[in-house]
Structures are given as structure tokens and as C-alpha cells.
Design an enzyme around this catalytic site. Structure first.
Site, PDB file in Angstrom:
ATOM      1  N   THR A 154      71.859  42.883  11.938  1.00 24.96           N
ATOM      2  CA  THR A 154      70.562  42.213  12.137  1.00 24.96           C
ATOM      3  C   THR A 154      70.674  41.251  13.327  1.00 24.96           C
ATOM      4  O   THR A 154      71.777  41.008  13.846  1.00 24.96           O
ATOM      5  CB  THR A 154      70.155  41.381  10.881  1.00 24.96           C
ATOM      6  OG1 THR A 154      71.184  40.445  10.597  1.00 24.96           O
ATOM      7  CG2 THR A 154      69.906  42.246   9.672  1.00 24.96           C
ATOM      8  N   GLY A 155      69.553  40.693  13.747  1.00 22.47           N
ATOM      9  CA  GLY A 155      69.523  39.609  14.730  1.00 22.47           C
ATOM     10  C   GLY A 155      70.236  39.921  16.035  1.00 22.47           C
ATOM     11  O   GLY A 155      70.134  41.032  16.578  1.00 22.47           O
ATOM     12  N   PHE A 156      70.973  38.938  16.534  1.00 20.05           N
ATOM     13  CA  PHE A 156      71.645  39.086  17.828  1.00 20.05           C
ATOM     14  C   PHE A 156      72.758  40.138  17.797  1.00 20.05           C
ATOM     15  O   PHE A 156      73.036  40.776  18.807  1.00 20.05           O
ATOM     16  CB  PHE A 156      72.235  37.743  18.279  1.00 20.05           C
ATOM     17  CG  PHE A 156      71.198  36.785  18.814  1.00 20.05           C
ATOM     18  CD1 PHE A 156      70.551  37.059  20.015  1.00 20.05           C
ATOM     19  CD2 PHE A 156      70.862  35.624  18.134  1.00 20.05           C
ATOM     20  CE1 PHE A 156      69.598  36.197  20.524  1.00 20.05           C
ATOM     21  CE2 PHE A 156      69.904  34.752  18.635  1.00 20.05           C
ATOM     22  CZ  PHE A 156      69.268  35.039  19.838  1.00 20.05           C
ATOM     23  N   GLU A 174      76.010  43.902   3.877  1.00 22.87           N
ATOM     24  CA  GLU A 174      74.647  44.234   3.469  1.00 22.87           C
ATOM     25  C   GLU A 174      74.653  44.878   2.085  1.00 22.87           C
ATOM     26  O   GLU A 174      75.645  45.468   1.664  1.00 22.87           O
ATOM     27  CB  GLU A 174      74.005  45.195   4.484  1.00 22.87           C
ATOM     28  CG  GLU A 174      73.881  44.645   5.903  1.00 22.87           C
ATOM     29  CD  GLU A 174      72.912  43.478   6.033  1.00 22.87           C
ATOM     30  OE1 GLU A 174      72.073  43.271   5.126  1.00 22.87           O
ATOM     31  OE2 GLU A 174      73.001  42.756   7.053  1.00 22.87           O
ATOM     32  N   ALA A 223      76.535  35.134  10.909  1.00 24.81           N
ATOM     33  CA  ALA A 223      75.834  33.944  10.420  1.00 24.81           C
ATOM     34  C   ALA A 223      75.880  34.045   8.912  1.00 24.81           C
ATOM     35  O   ALA A 223      75.360  34.994   8.332  1.00 24.81           O
ATOM     36  CB  ALA A 223      74.400  33.923  10.915  1.00 24.81           C
ATOM     37  N   TYR A 249      70.308  19.643  13.994  1.00 26.97           N
ATOM     38  CA  TYR A 249      71.024  20.836  14.467  1.00 26.97           C
ATOM     39  C   TYR A 249      72.266  20.451  15.271  1.00 26.97           C
ATOM     40  O   TYR A 249      73.369  20.374  14.740  1.00 26.97           O
ATOM     41  CB  TYR A 249      70.100  21.804  15.248  1.00 26.97           C
ATOM     42  CG  TYR A 249      70.786  23.148  15.366  1.00 26.97           C
ATOM     43  CD1 TYR A 249      70.560  24.156  14.442  1.00 26.97           C
ATOM     44  CD2 TYR A 249      71.761  23.370  16.353  1.00 26.97           C
ATOM     45  CE1 TYR A 249      71.266  25.354  14.496  1.00 26.97           C
ATOM     46  CE2 TYR A 249      72.474  24.563  16.408  1.00 26.97           C
ATOM     47  CZ  TYR A 249      72.213  25.545  15.483  1.00 26.97           C
ATOM     48  OH  TYR A 249      72.932  26.714  15.533  1.00 26.97           O
ATOM     49  N   VAL A 301      63.331  33.967  15.612  1.00 24.47           N
ATOM     50  CA  VAL A 301      63.163  34.194  14.183  1.00 24.47           C
ATOM     51  C   VAL A 301      64.203  35.218  13.733  1.00 24.47           C
ATOM     52  O   VAL A 301      64.174  36.371  14.177  1.00 24.47           O
ATOM     53  CB  VAL A 301      61.756  34.766  13.878  1.00 24.47           C
ATOM     54  CG1 VAL A 301      61.563  34.926  12.384  1.00 24.47           C
ATOM     55  CG2 VAL A 301      60.675  33.901  14.490  1.00 24.47           C
TER      56      VAL A 301
HETATM   57  P1  NAD Z   1      71.477  37.137  11.316  1.00 20.07           P
HETATM   58  O1  NAD Z   1      71.343  36.515   9.966  1.00 20.07           O
HETATM   59  O2  NAD Z   1      70.343  37.962  11.814  1.00 20.07           O
HETATM   60  O3  NAD Z   1      72.789  38.097  11.357  1.00 20.07           O
HETATM   61  C1  NAD Z   1      73.971  37.779  10.709  1.00 20.07           C
HETATM   62  C2  NAD Z   1      74.900  38.983  10.675  1.00 20.07           C
HETATM   63  O4  NAD Z   1      76.127  38.573  10.050  1.00 20.07           O
HETATM   64  C3  NAD Z   1      74.389  40.180   9.839  1.00 20.07           C
HETATM   65  O5  NAD Z   1      74.811  41.378  10.466  1.00 20.07           O
HETATM   66  C4  NAD Z   1      75.122  40.020   8.516  1.00 20.07           C
HETATM   67  O6  NAD Z   1      75.297  41.236   7.773  1.00 20.07           O
HETATM   68  C5  NAD Z   1      76.449  39.500   9.008  1.00 20.07           C
HETATM   69  N1  NAD Z   1      77.227  38.781   7.987  1.00 20.07           N
HETATM   70  C6  NAD Z   1      76.920  37.638   7.326  1.00 20.07           C
HETATM   71  N2  NAD Z   1      77.951  37.290   6.509  1.00 20.07           N
HETATM   72  C7  NAD Z   1      78.913  38.232   6.669  1.00 20.07           C
HETATM   73  C8  NAD Z   1      80.202  38.431   6.132  1.00 20.07           C
HETATM   74  N3  NAD Z   1      80.749  37.587   5.248  1.00 20.07           N
HETATM   75  N4  NAD Z   1      80.903  39.523   6.524  1.00 20.07           N
HETATM   76  C9  NAD Z   1      80.385  40.429   7.406  1.00 20.07           C
HETATM   77  N5  NAD Z   1      79.175  40.266   7.981  1.00 20.07           N
HETATM   78  C10 NAD Z   1      78.450  39.189   7.616  1.00 20.07           C
HETATM   79  O7  NAD Z   1      71.857  35.962  12.300  1.00 20.07           O
HETATM   80  P2  NAD Z   1      71.567  35.641  13.841  1.00 20.07           P
HETATM   81  O8  NAD Z   1      70.469  34.644  13.898  1.00 20.07           O
HETATM   82  O9  NAD Z   1      71.526  36.872  14.655  1.00 20.07           O
HETATM   83  O10 NAD Z   1      72.886  34.821  14.173  1.00 20.07           O
HETATM   84  C11 NAD Z   1      74.018  35.368  14.820  1.00 20.07           C
HETATM   85  C12 NAD Z   1      74.679  34.269  15.653  1.00 20.07           C
HETATM   86  O11 NAD Z   1      73.749  33.830  16.658  1.00 20.07           O
HETATM   87  C13 NAD Z   1      75.022  33.008  14.834  1.00 20.07           C
HETATM   88  O12 NAD Z   1      76.240  32.493  15.303  1.00 20.07           O
HETATM   89  C14 NAD Z   1      73.881  32.055  15.166  1.00 20.07           C
HETATM   90  O13 NAD Z   1      74.232  30.707  15.026  1.00 20.07           O
HETATM   91  C15 NAD Z   1      73.652  32.429  16.630  1.00 20.07           C
HETATM   92  N6  NAD Z   1      72.351  31.995  17.190  1.00 20.07           N
HETATM   93  C16 NAD Z   1      71.184  32.197  16.510  1.00 20.07           C
HETATM   94  C17 NAD Z   1      69.993  31.736  17.070  1.00 20.07           C
HETATM   95  C18 NAD Z   1      68.666  31.939  16.353  1.00 20.07           C
HETATM   96  O14 NAD Z   1      67.689  31.261  16.705  1.00 20.07           O
HETATM   97  N7  NAD Z   1      68.578  32.853  15.440  1.00 20.07           N
HETATM   98  C19 NAD Z   1      69.984  31.082  18.326  1.00 20.07           C
HETATM   99  C20 NAD Z   1      71.195  30.931  19.004  1.00 20.07           C
HETATM  100  C21 NAD Z   1      72.379  31.383  18.425  1.00 20.07           C
END
Ligand code: NAD
Length: 398
Positions: free
Chosen positions: A50-52, A74, A139, A234, A273
């Protein structure tokens, strides 16, 4: 089954396979429309569902022509119960990657554990030999330490003084004041243990010991800074301490990578988001205002636009551009002075009554539901949909 969104607080407990597929296909289309960036042969993404992390895996496969291994945590589906969104995202990603003849395999389990590291090492040895890039995009609210067995839980609290500011319940649109008491030292330590750089370094050390890092290997992890108004909760709060630690770890890892001519970076990304950010107090209201301003200025980006820009305009340049602290900045448009000034002005004015007109609450809500595969115009949510889908390249774990 007929699948509808079911929300509990800031999470949605159901996910729609067709909508998740749509989310992934949109991201693949975006990368293809922008064109190939180059070639990076073998990529490991930790937190790839998911996400980044998902955007990083998609950009690697479809922009860098990479073989990818994804690691994530997941919930699988069962009859009558949907999987979590990241599961369906991975089904769609692997299906598309395989159609194009790209190698893509996945491991579902706790990335903090020795067992999942070992499983990944065996898979790399068997199929890829070495890796050229590791993206660390975890995350998580908890981490069981693989050496001590202690289960650490992260918190989102200010340090020193209590913090009060506006926040929004994005389901109801109600803007209210949130008061958060300062944390204890133990809470700082626990948050650093979960979201700091220790696990990233453990991954690199484990792979290096097995000689799995290719010459010129690169690794990148993601961080956030954000504006003054979220600073106390934060960047100067418990999570900020973890990000400080993550950023410092990039230097330690770079030192350890000298013999393979490797480099470690932290990229500071934009506020978006995602499942993780919707859990942070104040941030959803900030994002609602930020989106409005960035959309009006034609600067708005989602995860895929951010990561495509990171890969094409930063990470693989001969000289990687960084700030004075050695960090890559793709939060540059969010942090532009004119954007921040406008958001700060709107922040003063925002109330339950004004938010619908001065902020982009609808944009926030749509993106939130999109994360779980809902609210896509071209998906018919009244149709029977198969909920039990297999990830084609999923590896067995015990
Ligand atoms: P997200 O919740 O969308 O993705 C998290 C990912 O981590 C998922 O693939 C999930 O399955 C995996 N995960 C969680 N726990 C796990 C575990 N124990 N073992 C294996 N996989 C696990 O999060 P995101 O927002 O994409 O965040 C990713 C990074 O980007 C983080 O370090 C976050 O701080 C950083 N970030 C986020 C933002 C934002 O606004 N969302 C901005 C800047 C940086």
C-alpha cells in the site's frame, strides 16, 4: 459477495478487489504514460502492498523494468470475509507484472522478524542472486523486537508540553480541538524502536552478510517533516524522534555499504492520505487544506507521482541532490513558501462550517475510500464479486 465499505474510526475493515485493481491499474498507467526511467534489475520493497511502498514497487516494475520481491503484512481473504486492501493490490500488481513477463514474487509476514528476513534471503538466493535496490517503506504501530522479544508500541504524542490544535473527524466533517498530553521517555523509546532505523539496518546487515547486495547497490527509506502547525505533534514529537533516528541510520548504512560502492538515502515525501497518515491527529485536517491549495496551484501529487519523480529526478542521478542534512526532498512542492502561507491562513479560518468551502474534505474522503478500493466511479459495487483471490507469486511461510 457484495462488498461495501465498513469503517471503524480511521480504518476500513473491508476492501474491494475490483477497486483495488483499479487503484493499481491507474498507477501502472501513470508510470507507462510518463515513460521508462532506466533499468534497475532487481528490487526488494519492504512494505510493498500500500501507500508509498506500493508506488515504489509499481514504479520499479513498470518504470525501471525490475524484477521485484515485495514483503508486507496483510490479511488474506476467506469465504465471506474480504482480505485487507494490500492483499488485493498485490494480486493486481503481480497479475499485471506477470502479463508483461516481469518477475514478481511476494512474502506476507512480519518484516521485523528473523523468520521473514531469512525467507526473503532464501528467495533472493534462489531466484535473483543479488539485489540492486531496497526500498524500506514500513509503517507499523507495533514491533516485536527479534532479539529481546519485547513488543514495542509506537505513540503519536508531543514531547515536553501538552499540545492543543484543531483536528477533523473526516467522516463527519466536524472540526474540533484535540488535546494531547506529552509523552514519557519510555513512549519515545518505544516509538523509535518501531519506526526508527534499527530494522532497516538489520535488513541491510542480514543481506550483506549473505553477499546479496550487488555492486552500486542503493537503498532508500521514507521520512516526513511537515509544516510548523503539526511540528509539536509530528516532527518534534515521538514520531519525529523515530524519523531523526531513521535519517541518522542512512549514514550508518552508507558507511557499511562502501565495499559494494553502495549508498543509503532517506527521501522526505509529501503528506498524503494513506492508511498510516489517517491515524495521525491533526494531519487529516492539514491534508484537506493542503490538497485544496496544491490542486489550485496545479501542484498536487499522489504516491505514484511522488515516487516516479523520486526515481526519475533524484535517486538515480549521478549526483543525488540532497538538503544540508543529506536528505532527498520530494516534499519540495508541499513546503513551498506560497503553499505553506496559504495553508496557514486557511488554518486560522477553518471550522466545521467553513471546511467544505475552504478545504478539500471531499478529496480527502474519496482518497481514503479509494485506499480500500471504494468510491471508484467505474466499479459497480452492487455486483457479486469474488473475495477469495490468490496472490500468484506468494511464497509459503510457516
Ligand atoms: P502504508 O500504511 O500505506 O504502508 C505500510 C506498509 O507496511 C504496507 O505495505 C504494510 O503491509 C507494511 N507493513 C506494516 N507492518 C508490517 C510488518 N510488521 N511487516 C511487514 N510489512 C508491514 O504507509 P505509508 O504512508 O505508505 O508509509 C510508508 C512510509 O512513508 C513510512 O515510513 C511513513 O512514515 C512514510 N511517509 C508517509 C507520508 C504520508 O503522508 N503518508 C509522508 C511522508 C513519509
Amino acid at each position: 459477495m457484495i462488498i461495501k465499505p465498513r469503517t471503524r474510526g480511521f480504518i476500513c475493515t473491508t476492501a474491494h478487489p475490483k477497486g483495488c485493481e483499479k487503484n493499481v491499474l491507474n498507477q501502472i498507467d501513470y508510470v507507462k504514460s510518463k515513460g521508462e526511467i532506466g533499468t534497475v534489475k532487481r528490487v526488494l520493497v519492504i512494505g510493498s502492498s500500500t501507500g508509498f511502498g506500493l508506488a515504489s514497487r509499481i514504479t520499479s516494475a513498470f518504470g525501471l523494468n525490475s524484477s521485484t520481491i515485495g514483503v508486507f503484512f496483510e490479511k488474506p481473504p476467506s469465504k465471506g470475509k474480504t482480505a485487507s486492501a494490500g492483499w488485493y493490490n498485490t494480486v493486481a500488481f503481480e497479475t499485471e507484472a506477470h502479463k508483461e513477463g516481469l518477475y514478481a514474487k511476494s512474502i506476507n509476514g512480519d518484516a521485523f522478524s528473523n523468520e521473514i528476513k531469512e525467507k526473503t534471503i532464501q528467495l533472493i538466493k534462489k531466484d535473483l542472486g543479488q539485489i540492486d535496490l531496497l526500498v524500506y517503506s514500513l509503517a507499523s504501530p507495533v514491533r516485536t523486537h527479534p532479539v529481546t522479544g519485547v513488543r514495542h508500541r509506537s505513540t503519536l504524542k508531543p514531547i515536553g508540553d501538552a499540545y492543543a490544535n484543531k483536528t477533523v473527524d473526516f467522516h463527519t466533517g466536524e472540526v474540533e480541538t484535540i488535546n494531547i498530553e506529552p509523552c514519557t521517555q519510555e513512549e519515545i523509546d518505544n516509538t523509535v524502536a518501531v519506526m526508527g532505523g534499527e530494522d532497516w539496518e538489520m535488513w541491510i546487515n542480514a543481506l550483506k552478510e549473505e553477499n546479496l547486495l550487488a555492486p552500486n547497490f542503493k537503498t532508500v527509506a521514507y521520512s516526513y517533516i511537515g509544516p510548523k502547525l503539526t511540528k509539536a505533534v509530528y516532527r518534534n514529537g515521538t514520531i519525529g524522534k523515530a524519523k531523526d533516528h531513521l535519517e541518522k541510520t542512512a549514514f550508518t548504512i552508507s558507511d557499511a555499504l562502501k565495499d559494494v560502492n553502495g549508498e543509503a538515502y532517506v527521501s522526505v515525501n509529501k503528506a498524503l492520505v494513506t492508511q498510516s497518515s489517517s491515524a495521525i491527529p491533526v494531519i487529516p485536517l492539514y491534508i484537506s487544506l493542503l490538497y485544496k491549495v496544491m490542486k489550485e496551484k496545479g501542484l498536487q501529487e499522489g504516491c505514484i507521482e511522488q515516487i516516479y519523480r523520486l526515481f526519475s529526478e533524484r535517486l538515480f542521478l549521478d549526483k543525488v541532490p540532497t538538503d544540508s542534512e543529506g536528505r532527498i526532498r520530494i516534499d519540495d512542492w508541499e513546503m513551498r513558501a506560497d503553499v505553506q502561507e496559504e495553508v496557514a491562513k486557511l488554518w486560522e479560518q477553518v471550522t466545521t462550517e467553513t471546511l467544505p468551502s475552504i478545504g478539500d474534505l471531499n478529496g480527502y474522503k474519496t482518497e481514503f475510500f479509494n485506499l480500500f478500493g471504494f468510491h471508484y466511479d467505474d466499479v459497480d459495487y452492487n455486483l457479486e464479486t469474488e473475495e477469495v483471490l490468490d496472490i500468484p507469486g506468494l511464497q509459503k511461510t510457516s
